[in-house]
Design an enzyme around this catalytic site. Structure first.
Site, PDB file in Angstrom:
ATOM      1  N   LYS A   1     -12.658 -64.653  31.985  1.00 54.54           N
ATOM      2  CA  LYS A   1     -13.820 -64.744  31.740  1.00 54.54           C
ATOM      3  C   LYS A   1     -14.449 -65.883  32.579  1.00 54.54           C
ATOM      4  O   LYS A   1     -15.681 -65.306  33.140  1.00 54.54           O
ATOM      5  CB  LYS A   1     -13.928 -64.994  30.213  1.00 54.54           C
ATOM      6  CG  LYS A   1     -15.568 -64.966  29.844  1.00 54.54           C
ATOM      7  CD  LYS A   1     -15.719 -65.520  28.322  1.00 54.54           C
ATOM      8  CE  LYS A   1     -15.329 -66.931  28.280  1.00 54.54           C
ATOM      9  NZ  LYS A   1     -15.499 -67.555  27.005  1.00 54.54           N
ATOM     10  N   THR A   2     -14.210 -66.997  32.497  1.00 58.89           N
ATOM     11  CA  THR A   2     -14.910 -67.955  33.227  1.00 58.89           C
ATOM     12  C   THR A   2     -15.024 -67.656  34.748  1.00 58.89           C
ATOM     13  O   THR A   2     -15.865 -67.651  35.548  1.00 58.89           O
ATOM     14  CB  THR A   2     -14.201 -69.394  33.036  1.00 58.89           C
ATOM     15  OG1 THR A   2     -14.079 -69.570  31.617  1.00 58.89           O
ATOM     16  CG2 THR A   2     -15.123 -70.362  33.657  1.00 58.89           C
TER      17      THR A   2
ATOM     18  N   ARG B   1      -4.699 -69.848  22.439  1.00 65.22           N
ATOM     19  CA  ARG B   1      -4.809 -70.909  23.189  1.00 65.22           C
ATOM     20  C   ARG B   1      -3.530 -71.113  24.049  1.00 65.22           C
ATOM     21  O   ARG B   1      -3.591 -71.891  24.953  1.00 65.22           O
ATOM     22  CB  ARG B   1      -5.032 -72.102  22.583  1.00 65.22           C
ATOM     23  CG  ARG B   1      -6.601 -72.082  21.746  1.00 65.22           C
ATOM     24  CD  ARG B   1      -7.634 -71.755  22.630  1.00 65.22           C
ATOM     25  NE  ARG B   1      -7.830 -70.199  22.461  1.00 65.22           N
ATOM     26  CZ  ARG B   1      -8.581 -69.588  23.197  1.00 65.22           C
ATOM     27  NH1 ARG B   1      -9.113 -70.025  24.203  1.00 65.22           N
ATOM     28  NH2 ARG B   1      -8.726 -68.222  22.881  1.00 65.22           N
TER      29      ARG B   1
ATOM     30  N   GLN C   1     -13.357 -63.232  18.491  1.00 67.56           N
ATOM     31  CA  GLN C   1     -13.310 -64.919  18.467  1.00 67.56           C
ATOM     32  C   GLN C   1     -14.636 -65.493  17.727  1.00 67.56           C
ATOM     33  O   GLN C   1     -14.776 -66.376  17.962  1.00 67.56           O
ATOM     34  CB  GLN C   1     -13.196 -65.314  19.919  1.00 67.56           C
ATOM     35  CG  GLN C   1     -11.674 -65.050  20.546  1.00 67.56           C
ATOM     36  CD  GLN C   1     -11.871 -65.638  21.671  1.00 67.56           C
ATOM     37  OE1 GLN C   1     -11.543 -66.676  22.085  1.00 67.56           O
ATOM     38  NE2 GLN C   1     -11.519 -64.820  22.848  1.00 67.56           N
TER      39      GLN C   1
ATOM     40  N   ASP D   1     -22.802 -66.808  27.568  1.00 65.35           N
ATOM     41  CA  ASP D   1     -21.752 -66.804  27.190  1.00 65.35           C
ATOM     42  C   ASP D   1     -21.327 -67.139  25.631  1.00 65.35           C
ATOM     43  O   ASP D   1     -22.123 -67.672  24.913  1.00 65.35           O
ATOM     44  CB  ASP D   1     -20.644 -68.168  28.032  1.00 65.35           C
ATOM     45  CG  ASP D   1     -19.366 -68.163  28.107  1.00 65.35           C
ATOM     46  OD1 ASP D   1     -18.889 -67.089  27.783  1.00 65.35           O
ATOM     47  OD2 ASP D   1     -18.637 -69.082  28.205  1.00 65.35           O
ATOM     48  N   GLU D   2     -20.239 -66.660  25.160  1.00 65.67           N
ATOM     49  CA  GLU D   2     -19.757 -66.967  23.907  1.00 65.67           C
ATOM     50  C   GLU D   2     -20.758 -66.116  22.983  1.00 65.67           C
ATOM     51  O   GLU D   2     -21.266 -66.671  21.825  1.00 65.67           O
ATOM     52  CB  GLU D   2     -19.513 -68.404  23.372  1.00 65.67           C
ATOM     53  CG  GLU D   2     -18.625 -69.169  24.111  1.00 65.67           C
ATOM     54  CD  GLU D   2     -16.803 -68.797  24.087  1.00 65.67           C
ATOM     55  OE1 GLU D   2     -16.910 -68.003  23.035  1.00 65.67           O
ATOM     56  OE2 GLU D   2     -16.283 -69.422  24.323  1.00 65.67           O
TER      57      GLU D   2
END
Length: 750
Positions: free
Chosen positions: A38-39, A629, A275, A224-225
DNA sequence: GTAACCGAACTTTTT
DNA sequence: GTTCGGTTAC
């Protein structure tokens, strides 16, 4: 045309990633699974827009969830772009709003020197409010009221709107308190976290000048998020992209003063419904649906290839999240071959769980793993304690994220309150915090008199202090108390004159003028060393604020930033230490080795979610976030007994563990008999129910010497029956007094 | 009127 | 095992 850079920019990206990076104008929804790059997509898109589409960097706005994420995004964009990344607008909603409000908040009557109150300050002020209204804080919990207000604000409900739809007595109380609370905030020239967002929306709604400026500036908006944005945040993003406040209403086109259409409608949001873990902060997944309604024709890109985790880890993650109803089925997949099984471990108690983690960390470190590659994740901050204890015993360095937060420590808050007061003398919460710290003989009664006098004169409490210092007697404050107030006023005014000095010098003067260090040493000699150390840390932070560029003072910038730091912002990659972090804080991070501890019913899922299916789903997502993670190795541990809330609890294994197929879990030698083989589900099935345990007779009596695998030789102090078992109290040479159950602690005669 | 002491209540997650 | 608020002692 920089033709040769385009292939470079797209190199190593998969098809959907490329589609997202090179998406042109319009609205785009990127659904990005964990570890799907994503980043990378975001930063490459930034580079693409600047390089290929010739968009000026300052016309790009990227909103992130934490300051750390913003920093990382900026750094990675800069690496792709060269130097021209400095003017990219990146930050959290809160930080960006604070900046805009300082510049243009005057359009809605906001002073540019406003102070930002955190939860602690808010609670203080709320107690004051209740006091003013002669209400009992025990009957009306300040926290509960604040949470009501916060929720309303995040739902875009104004005080008037809230008042208009009161249905219960409690709501009426809230409405009444809210009015007075708002007055106090206003007269303190303070805003809380929610206000930062809400006032920005107000500014965009009420000030043509402001909306034209910002919607006109940001040609491309990126959030984002997105799954964790709340209605106000969505409104802000919408206003910037669409050029008007009013998401949910008819899409319209606004015209600015120069006759141009306002609102570029170029907006990309990146998120993952699986998430979403902040609904308690009013985050609302429905924003994804709203986005589709407000930006018709939006494109969707799905990122499903996972580059982070091994197949067993992904399998575990999927099997946990898959049980949530109403989710769009999605499959993550990895091209990574092989991968170690997940290790499952059952500890006898939380202490032993910590021992296990520490032992494994040591073993992994010996095998060549860096400590910085390892993280321990848990549900609540309090759970870090036994882990820390074990790591300390094993002399393994660790970094604790959150917990007793640095900026929440008493000494740090005290000093910052002083600094805020120097900056903004109206700041009521800070004034009341430090007026009698160190003690100056200004107690409750004096404070009450000051506030009464101030109220009767339509002035602030600070003015009352100055009046007392100036010798006015109608306040009713005399003698020692009056001297104390005078002393305080003189100190603050003297420091105020020095507020343009370098911050560290200001801090030293402050410590000197108030005698704060002596107060620490005399007040609690044992803790003084620790507290002085945090003051040194504060000084270290201040050094970074010497001579910053910009049109605000170092002090103003420092106070602003300090109010908006998050715990995760402190996470650094470099330190050679294990990371201890809550599941919430771990979102967005990744580690080669992850320990998830406390996988028990009541812990994860948390007991507070048992009666609410919605919350239970969120717990599941939290578990999903935790599992994903991990890159290479994942440990899932649970403890048979756990010390929490002042007592020992025996919790069954988490339902999430039972959902993980046994093919990917390798149970580790457990101290619990019968729990050594098979999956967690099997283990639970073969564990005899508690009440069927046969009565066990004590094998050892008081005074006898015994040997424990871990603690070594010790002497039995007492033995008593405990639920079909025998509980011993044993004093060990090295480990001290321990309580042990006969059936679990493999004791041998010594 | 203030400071020191002691008991009670409580701990989900946080910008 | 903490922090907060109330009560008592000065």
């Amino acid at each position: 045309m920089a033709v040769e850079t385009l292939p470079e920019l797209l190199e190593g990206l998969n098809e959907p990633q490329r589609a997202a990076v090179t998406f042109g104008d319009g609205a785009l929804l990127i659904l990005a699974g964990p570890g799907s790059g994503k980043t990378r997509v975001i930063t490459h898109r930034v580079a693409y827009l600047v390089r290929e589409r010739r968009v000026a960097p300052w016309r790009l706005l990227a909103v992130t969830f934490t300051n750390k994420a913003a920093k990382e995004m900026r750094a990675r964009s800069a690496a792709l772009l060269g130097e021209d990344a400095g003017s990219l607008a990146m930050g959290t909603f809160h930080a960006l709003c604070a900046r805009w409000l300082r510049i243009d908040g005057h359009t809605i009557g906001l002073d540019r020197n406003f102070t930002i109150y955190d939860a602690d300050d808010q609670e203080r002020l709320m107690k004051r409010t209740l006091d003013d209204l002669r209400m009992d804080p025990k009957k009306h919990s300040p926290r509960a009221i604040l949470s009501q207000i916060s929720h309303a604000k995040n739902e875009m409900l104004s005080r008037e709107g809230y008042a208009a739809r009161i249905q219960t007595y409690d709501q009426e109380v809230v409405a009444r308190v809210w009015a007075r609370y708002e007055e106090l905030m206003r007269s303190s020239s303070a805003v809380d976290f929610d206000d930062l967002l809400l006032k920005t929306v107000q500014m965009f709604a009420q000030s043509e000048e402001a909306i034209e400026k910002y919607a006109g500036r940001y040609q491309y908006v990126l959030v984002d998020e997105f799954q964790d944005t709340n209605p106000v945040q969505y409104q802000i993003a919408h206003a910037l992209a669409a050029g008007f406040v009013g998401a949910g209403s008819e899409p319209e086109r606004r015209i600015d003063a120069a006759g141009r259409r306002l609102g570029y409608r170029n907006i990309a949001v990146v998120g993952d419904p699986d998430q979403s873990i902040y609904s308690w902060r009013a985050a609302d997944i429905r924003n994804i649906a709203n986005f589709e309604a407000d930006f018709p024709g939006r494109e969707v890109v799905l990122l499903e290839q996972n580059y982070r985790s091994t197949a067993p880890i992904l399998m575990a993650a999927e099997s946990v999240i898959d049980r949530n109803p109403y989710r769009t089925p999605r499959r993550l997949w990895t091209a990574r071959p092989g991968g170690d099984m997940i290790t499952g471990y059952e500890a006898y108690n939380d202490e032993e769980e910590g021992e296990f983690v520490a032992n494994e960390v040591r073993r992994l470190a010996n095998a060549g793993r860096k400590l910085s590659a390892i993280a321990v994740l848990y549900r609540t901050n309090a759970m870090s304690r036994p882990i820390e204890d074990a790591l300390v015993r094993h002399r393994i360095p660790y970094r604790l994220i959150g917990g007793v937060r640095f900026y929440q420590r008493r000494e740090v808050k005290d000093l910052i309150a002083y600094l805020r007061l120097i900056h903004n003398r109206l700041d009521e919460a800070s004034l009341l915090r430090v007026l009698n710290v160190p003690g100056r003989g200004v107690g409750k009664t004096t404070v009450a008199r000051l506030r009464e006098w101030a109220a009767s004169m339509q002035l602030g409490t600070w003015d009352a202090c100055e009046a007392v210092a100036g010798g006015r007697l109608d306040t009713g404050i005399t003698g020692r108390s009056a001297a104390g107030v005078r002393e305080f006023v003189i100190a603050i005014n003297a420091l105020r004159a020095k507020r343009e000095l370098p911050l560290t010098m200001l801090l030293d003067d402050l410590l000197m003028a108030t005698g704060y260090l002596r107060y620490l040493r005399e007040g609690e000699p044992d803790a003084a060393e620790d507290r002085v150390e945090s003051i040194d840390q504060l000084r270290a932070v201040m050094i970074q604020y010497s001579d910053i560029a910009g049109d605000v003072s170092d002090l103003a910038q420092f106070l602003n930033d300090v109010a908006l730091v998050a715990d995760v912002d402190e996470v650094e990659g470099g330190a050679n230490a294990v990371t201890l972090i809550t599941l919430h804080n771990a979102k967005g991070l990744e580690y080669p080795v992850v320990f998830m501890v406390g996988l028990e019913e009541g812990v994860l899922p948390h007991i507070r979610s048992f009666d609410d299916p919605k919350q239970m789903e969120e717990e599941r997502r939290l578990a999903y976030v935790g599992i994903t993670r991990a890159e290479d190795l994942l440990y899932l541990t649970r403890s048979y007994r756990r010390f929490m809330m002042g007592g020992t609890m025996a919790n069954p294994p988490s339902r999430f563990l039972l959902d993980i197929p046994k093919e990917v879990v390798r149970p580790w030698g457990s101290t619990t008999p019968g729990l050594r083989a098979g999956s967690y589900a099997e283990a639970v099935a073969i564990a005899p129910p508690q009440e069927d345990l046969p009565e066990i007779e004590a094998e050892y009596g008081p005074g006898q010497l015994v040997r424990h695998v871990k603690f070594g030789v010790g002497i039995v102090v007492s033995a008593r029956a405990n639920g079909g078992d025998v509980e011993y109290q044993v004093t060990f040479e090295a480990a001290g007094v321990k309580r042990l159950l006969q059936s679990y602690a493999r004791l041998a005669p010594a």
